[in-house]
Design a protein around this motif. Sequence first.
Motif, mmCIF file in Angstrom:
data_model
loop_
_atom_site.group_PDB
_atom_site.id
_atom_site.type_symbol
_atom_site.label_atom_id
_atom_site.label_comp_id
_atom_site.label_asym_id
_atom_site.label_seq_id
_atom_site.Cartn_x
_atom_site.Cartn_y
_atom_site.Cartn_z
ATOM 1 N N VAL A 266 0.818 -1.220 0.000
ATOM 2 C CA VAL A 266 0.000 0.000 0.000
ATOM 3 C C VAL A 266 0.849 1.266 0.000
ATOM 4 O O VAL A 266 0.322 2.362 0.159
ATOM 5 N N PHE A 267 2.156 1.114 -0.174
ATOM 6 C CA PHE A 267 3.057 2.276 -0.102
ATOM 7 C C PHE A 267 2.645 3.374 -1.081
ATOM 8 O O PHE A 267 2.514 4.541 -0.707
ATOM 9 N N ASP A 268 2.446 3.016 -2.352
ATOM 10 C CA ASP A 268 2.103 4.020 -3.371
ATOM 11 C C ASP A 268 0.758 4.684 -3.074
ATOM 12 O O ASP A 268 0.589 5.888 -3.279
ATOM 13 N N GLU A 269 -0.198 3.878 -2.602
ATOM 14 C CA GLU A 269 -1.516 4.415 -2.265
ATOM 15 C C GLU A 269 -1.421 5.436 -1.139
ATOM 16 O O GLU A 269 -2.016 6.515 -1.200
ATOM 17 N N ILE A 270 -0.637 5.123 -0.105
ATOM 18 C CA ILE A 270 -0.458 6.045 1.020
ATOM 19 C C ILE A 270 0.268 7.301 0.564
ATOM 20 O O ILE A 270 -0.098 8.423 0.941
ATOM 21 N N TYR A 271 1.287 7.122 -0.264
ATOM 22 C CA TYR A 271 2.050 8.276 -0.772
ATOM 23 C C TYR A 271 1.111 9.249 -1.492
ATOM 24 O O TYR A 271 1.193 10.466 -1.282
ATOM 25 N N GLN A 272 0.225 8.717 -2.326
ATOM 26 C CA GLN A 272 -0.706 9.574 -3.058
ATOM 27 C C GLN A 272 -1.694 10.257 -2.129
ATOM 28 O O GLN A 272 -2.062 11.419 -2.347
ATOM 29 N N ARG A 273 -2.113 9.576 -1.079
ATOM 30 C CA ARG A 273 -3.015 10.192 -0.095
ATOM 31 C C ARG A 273 -2.341 11.384 0.575
ATOM 32 O O ARG A 273 -2.931 12.470 0.694
ATOM 33 N N ILE A 274 -1.107 11.170 1.029
ATOM 34 C CA ILE A 274 -0.369 12.245 1.693
ATOM 35 C C ILE A 274 -0.118 13.390 0.719
ATOM 36 O O ILE A 274 -0.259 14.570 1.066
ATOM 37 N N TYR A 275 0.234 13.028 -0.507
ATOM 38 C CA TYR A 275 0.527 14.054 -1.520
ATOM 39 C C TYR A 275 -0.697 14.931 -1.775
ATOM 40 O O TYR A 275 -0.593 16.158 -1.811
ATOM 41 N N LYS A 276 -1.858 14.318 -1.954
ATOM 42 C CA LYS A 276 -3.077 15.084 -2.219
ATOM 43 C C LYS A 276 -3.429 15.984 -1.044
ATOM 44 O O LYS A 276 -3.890 17.122 -1.230
ATOM 45 N N THR A 277 -3.221 15.483 0.176
ATOM 46 C CA THR A 277 -3.480 16.301 1.363
ATOM 47 C C THR A 277 -2.549 17.502 1.398
ATOM 48 O O THR A 277 -2.973 18.636 1.693
ATOM 49 N N GLN A 278 -1.274 17.268 1.088
ATOM 50 C CA GLN A 278 -0.300 18.353 1.083
ATOM 51 C C GLN A 278 -0.601 19.375 -0.014
ATOM 52 O O GLN A 278 -0.437 20.579 0.183
ATOM 53 N N VAL A 279 -1.024 18.892 -1.175
ATOM 54 C CA VAL A 279 -1.387 19.799 -2.273
ATOM 55 C C VAL A 279 -2.552 20.689 -1.856
ATOM 56 O O VAL A 279 -2.531 21.907 -2.085
ATOM 57 N N SER A 280 -3.566 20.089 -1.260
ATOM 58 C CA SER A 280 -4.732 20.856 -0.811
ATOM 59 C C SER A 280 -4.341 21.911 0.222
ATOM 60 O O SER A 280 -4.777 23.069 0.148
ATOM 61 N N LYS A 281 -3.501 21.516 1.174
ATOM 62 C CA LYS A 281 -3.057 22.441 2.221
ATOM 63 C C LYS A 281 -2.236 23.587 1.629
ATOM 64 O O LYS A 281 -2.482 24.770 1.935
ATOM 65 N N ASN A 282 -1.278 23.278 0.789
ATOM 66 C CA ASN A 282 -0.414 24.299 0.204
ATOM 67 C C ASN A 282 -1.154 25.157 -0.819
ATOM 68 O O ASN A 282 -0.788 26.312 -1.050
ATOM 69 N N ARG A 283 -2.198 24.616 -1.415
ATOM 70 C CA ARG A 283 -3.023 25.403 -2.344
ATOM 71 C C ARG A 283 -3.709 26.540 -1.610
ATOM 72 O O ARG A 283 -3.785 27.671 -2.104
ATOM 73 N N LEU A 284 -4.216 26.238 -0.418
ATOM 74 C CA LEU A 284 -4.865 27.276 0.391
ATOM 75 C C LEU A 284 -3.864 28.348 0.810
ATOM 76 O O LEU A 284 -4.183 29.550 0.796
ATOM 77 N N LEU A 285 -2.663 27.929 1.194
ATOM 78 C CA LEU A 285 -1.624 28.893 1.570
ATOM 79 C C LEU A 285 -1.241 29.774 0.382
ATOM 80 O O LEU A 285 -1.057 30.987 0.524
ATOM 81 N N LEU A 286 -1.126 29.146 -0.793
ATOM 82 C CA LEU A 286 -0.800 29.902 -2.008
ATOM 83 C C LEU A 286 -1.902 30.893 -2.332
ATOM 84 O O LEU A 286 -1.633 32.052 -2.676
ATOM 85 N N LEU A 287 -3.132 30.455 -2.204
ATOM 86 C CA LEU A 287 -4.277 31.315 -2.497
ATOM 87 C C LEU A 287 -4.323 32.513 -1.561
ATOM 88 O O LEU A 287 -4.530 33.657 -1.992
ATOM 89 N N ASP A 288 -4.123 32.259 -0.281
ATOM 90 C CA ASP A 288 -4.111 33.365 0.696
ATOM 91 C C ASP A 288 -2.998 34.353 0.383
ATOM 92 O O ASP A 288 -3.192 35.570 0.489
ATOM 93 N N SER A 289 -1.849 33.843 -0.005
ATOM 94 C CA SER A 289 -0.720 34.711 -0.326
ATOM 95 C C SER A 289 -1.017 35.569 -1.552
ATOM 96 O O SER A 289 -0.707 36.765 -1.580
ATOM 97 N N LEU A 290 -1.630 35.000 -2.557
ATOM 98 C CA LEU A 290 -1.942 35.734 -3.787
ATOM 99 C C LEU A 290 -3.031 36.783 -3.570
ATOM 100 O O LEU A 290 -2.995 37.865 -4.168
ATOM 101 N N LYS A 291 -3.983 36.460 -2.718
ATOM 102 C CA LYS A 291 -5.073 37.414 -2.443
ATOM 103 C C LYS A 291 -4.553 38.709 -1.844
ATOM 104 O O LYS A 291 -5.117 39.784 -2.075
ATOM 105 N N LYS A 292 -3.474 38.606 -1.087
ATOM 106 C CA LYS A 292 -2.907 39.792 -0.453
ATOM 107 C C LYS A 292 -2.259 40.734 -1.467
ATOM 108 O O LYS A 292 -2.013 41.897 -1.164
ATOM 109 N N THR A 293 -1.969 40.219 -2.651
ATOM 110 C CA THR A 293 -1.304 41.035 -3.670
ATOM 111 C C THR A 293 -2.284 41.619 -4.680
ATOM 112 O O THR A 293 -1.879 42.355 -5.582
ATOM 113 N N MET A 294 -3.584 41.323 -4.549
ATOM 114 C CA MET A 294 -4.565 41.757 -5.541
ATOM 115 C C MET A 294 -5.685 42.548 -4.896
ATOM 116 O O MET A 294 -6.025 42.348 -3.724
ATOM 117 N N ASN A 295 -6.245 43.461 -5.674
ATOM 118 C CA ASN A 295 -7.379 44.270 -5.225
ATOM 119 C C ASN A 295 -8.660 43.494 -5.514
ATOM 120 O O ASN A 295 -9.043 43.306 -6.672
#
Length: 246
Positions: free
Chosen positions: A209-238
């Motif tokens: 199940v190694f690959d399956e777990i890796y993909q689960r963690i990866y998707k969670t990290q992508v979702s988390k970092n997407r929100l951080l990226l979005l918050d950062s970009l919002k601060k630069t736009m009107n």
Amino acid sequence: MRIVSYLLVIVLLSCSKNEDSDSGTYARVGPVELKKGDRGTGATERWVNNTVLLLAAKNKGLEKDMDLAKKRDRYYGQLLISSFVESEVSRKIEISNKDVRSYYEKNKDQFMRVQDEARIEQYVMVDKKEARGLVSVFKSQKNPNLENISITRVFSDIIKRGVFSKNIDNEIFLRKRRTVGPIVLGGDVCVLRVLNTYKKGSPRGLEEVFDEIYQRIYKTQVSKNRLLLLDSLKKTMNIFINPEYQ
């Protein structure tokens, strides 16, 4: 004079064909050509079929349909977003073997077998005579030497009960045979070597199940970092949101 004109036409047609060949033209539908650099788009016949349908749709005026244009723009917009997020976020994600093992230990109950399974090696043989010889070798030697056995291909996998016929399943899961064969699968003469069997409800190993777990963690990290990226970009736009439509 007619003979000269006729020969001239043949020469021109011949030159045209040679130009297509030299320029790497694989196919043409009307004015649209499939060039050598476009080969990755798919098989030539499939490309011809799709191009015929696409030109017919354009001739009917569907490319000017506003609803289709909006759908195209939405799809393209989502494609741009996905590509941007992937490029910005993926380089920041680091997942170690320790992370995967930790996730496995904390969520082991999610990786239980839902039915009996077996880890097998499937040997595709030249004929039944060679297959019977392989069966004898497996039964008589703990560490068999297969150099003098004519084996066409070898597959290794974990299979669920029910993949094979009932007779073969019974050999593997009820009689606990370590070697099954010769048998015919998909027209091939085969020998099955059963390396291990697993009961329904037993935990699947980390290596399974190694690959399956890796993909689960990866998707969670992508979702988390997407929100951080979005918050950062919002601060630069009107940004303005009309409260009447919230």
